[in-house]
Design a protein around this motif. Sequence first.
Motif: not given
Length: 281
Positions: A122-133, A176-191
């Motif tokens: 059972l997987a989870k979709e997780m969100l990563a954002v900038k640490a300063s957020d 890279m979209a998050v790194q380049q400020n094209k998106a506020l965060g990114m979503v992918a599986n936990t690993m």
Amino acid sequence: MSVRTYTVRLAAAAIGLGALSSAALADQLQDIQQRKELRCGTFADVPPFAAPDPKSREMVGFDVDMCNAIAKRLGVKAAITPLSVEARVPEVKMGRVDITVANLAYTLGRAEQIQFSDPYYLAKEMLAVKASDPSTHKADYKGKRLASTKGSTSELSIKMNGSEPVTFQDTGSAYMAVQQNKALGMVANTMTITKLVNQSKTGGVELKMIAEPMAFQPIGVGMRKDEPALLAKVNSTLREMDKAGEINQIWDKWLGPNTEFKMTREDKVVPLSELKFTPLP
């Protein structure tokens, strides 16, 4: 020609057509065993699931090992076919691969097109954002631009959250979209998120993972519909592998405590009906 003779010939013709139809719809498990090869679709380049080895250029990863293990128990060899994220379902549906083992999550839309095995985790979709957020909950990102791979359950979970998906062909581009400020965060599986968050600590803008999952999703083997023999065989094979500890061994090799992901598999192979979750559309 008498009416009786004409009727008999029509009946014989119908039987003949029925036999041809049955031959055309030959049992897929039987086909696999006869050709002694299991055509197995995996990711094209999504480590640690499946990616070319830098030295040998052969496909390696968790899903590749799962394909080989399933094939071995079927008494055949695995032929690995790298697929893009969005091709995982169509390639199975069209019969170009026998099964897809590519972190394939059960969704209502996919279940209308292909058949799923019993899930093996059972997987989870997780969100990563900038640490300063300063935000800490997925609801805080409603209406915000979030990156993901195109055609993935990550994209679906973004939409379900009321956020705006910005999609790419691979997770590296989403990162890279998050790194380049094209998106506020990114979503992918936990690993994947765990790996990218760790990667961000040594270069670029540091990311953090939001603790609240975007979605839960059972991961199974995808195969063509109306193939009961193949479905039953894959399910029994997964249960045998689970009971023997084989799935855990493959998991630990690629995702376990001694890897960068440090994840412990606690799931068991059980029927989908026994799991409590809200299916993605």
